[in-house]
Design an enzyme around this catalytic site. Structure first.
Site, PDB file in Angstrom:
ATOM      1  CG  ASN A  25      -1.757   1.064   1.126  1.00 17.84           C
ATOM      2  OD1 ASN A  25      -1.961   2.082   0.468  1.00 17.84           O
ATOM      3  ND2 ASN A  25      -2.601   1.262   2.474  1.00 17.84           N
ATOM      4  CE  LYS A  41      -0.171   3.166   4.810  1.00 17.23           C
ATOM      5  NZ  LYS A  41       0.022   3.221   6.081  1.00 17.23           N
ATOM      6  CG  HIS A  87      -5.819   1.877   5.409  1.00 11.62           C
ATOM      7  ND1 HIS A  87      -5.429   2.741   6.268  1.00 11.62           N
ATOM      8  CD2 HIS A  87      -4.727   0.858   5.121  1.00 11.62           C
ATOM      9  CE1 HIS A  87      -3.970   2.536   6.596  1.00 11.62           C
ATOM     10  NE2 HIS A  87      -3.699   1.245   5.930  1.00 11.62           N
ATOM     11  CD  GLU A 103      -2.987   5.349   6.812  1.00 15.54           C
ATOM     12  OE1 GLU A 103      -2.757   5.548   5.546  1.00 15.54           O
ATOM     13  OE2 GLU A 103      -2.036   4.966   7.186  1.00 15.54           O
ATOM     14  CD  GLU A 161      -3.104  -2.396   7.296  1.00 13.09           C
ATOM     15  OE1 GLU A 161      -2.134  -2.785   6.654  1.00 13.09           O
ATOM     16  OE2 GLU A 161      -3.688  -1.469   7.249  1.00 13.09           O
ATOM     17  N   GLY A 200       3.016   2.175  10.909  1.00 14.96           N
ATOM     18  CA  GLY A 200       3.952   3.277  10.836  1.00 14.96           C
ATOM     19  C   GLY A 200       4.551   3.637  12.114  1.00 14.96           C
ATOM     20  CB  SER A 252       5.662  -1.859  12.237  1.00 14.45           C
ATOM     21  OG  SER A 252       5.328  -0.703  12.670  1.00 14.45           O
TER      22      SER A 252
END
Ligand code: 13P
Length: 247
Positions: free
Chosen positions: A8, A10, A93, A95, A165, A171, A211
């Site tokens: 991904n 992003k 996702h 985000e 996730e 991250g 990660s």
């Protein structure tokens, strides 16, 4: 066994970056036994598709809109994605849930739109740090899954992959333990069993994301019940993502 290794990207990489990336990446993964896909931004999809044509690497999109067409300025439909040769689409996702206030019912509609166009779906689920600490994560995951899949038939699940996730791991360099990931795979499979059947529960593909890098990819992709990885940051460097794709 074949693993699913998805990158991904992003909101990173310009057209030129993608060109350089794919040229480096393809020769490094030509012998991979895994199903490898990259998910660049919308504007780079068509170009990426041309560059990937002669390879086995698949193309994915990071989002899709919940309506088929019409007056939705700035949005992209499942039919448009299909037409440029996209195979997979990431839906839900964290985000998008957090920054764009995407709710489970919109996620459900997006899944239906995508499956209707013959796209495969990567449905993302995961808990916040608070939800994990307060032991609410099981409930959160079950709800995300049951609401996202509402109204879908069992035979449609073959085109859905669930990516676990944990939001606190995205991250951050913080990883869950292998046991914790295995436990979540059990929670997801149990939810699928409740909603569908034992067979569906066994067959559903589950990815881990958060990660992941070339050092820990082998360990996390080998956890019982886990079928592959959804990689963010480490998918941006061709050599690094190639190592992960070759696990
Ligand atoms: P990182 O690999 O950068 O933690 O991101 C994971 C992710 O969000 C993939 O969708």
């Amino acid at each position: 066994m074949k693993k699913y290794i998805f990158g991904n990207m992003k909101m990173n990489m310009t057209l030129k970056d993608i060109e350089i990336y794919i040229e480096k990446f393809l020769p490094l993964v030509s012998a991979s036994r895994n199903e490898v896909a990259i998910f660049p931004s919308f504007v780079n999809l068509m170009f990426a598709k041309q560059k990937l044509t002669a390879s086995k690497v698949l193309l994915g999109a990071q989002n899709v809109y919940s309506e088929p067409y019409g007056a939705y300025t700035g949005e992209v439909s499942a039919e448009m994605l299909k037409a440029v040769g996209v195979s997979y689409v990431i839906i839900g996702h964290s985000e998008r849930r957090k920054l764009f206030l995407e709710k489970n019912d919109a996620i459900n509609t997006k899944i239906k739109q995508s499956l209707g166009q013959g796209l495969k779906v990567v449905l993302c689920v995961g808990e916040t740090k608070y939800e994990r600490q307060s032991k609410k994560f099981k409930q959160v995951l079950e709800r995300e899954i049951s609401e996202a899949l509402r109204g879908l038939y069992e035979n449609e699940l073959k085109n859905i992959i669930i990516a676990y996730e944990p939001i606190w791991s995205i991250g951050t360099g913080k990883l869950p333990t292998q046991k914790e990931v295995e436990q979540v795979s059990g929670i997801i499979r149990n939810e699928i069993k409740q909603e569908y059947s034992e067979t569906a529960s066994k067959n559903i593909k589950i990815l881990y994301g958060g990660s992941i890098n070339s050092q820990n990819a082998k360990t996390f992709s080998s956890i019982p019940g886990i079928n592959g990885l959804l990689v963010g940051g480490a998918s941006l460097v061709a050599e690094e993502f190639a190592k992960i794709a070759n696990v």
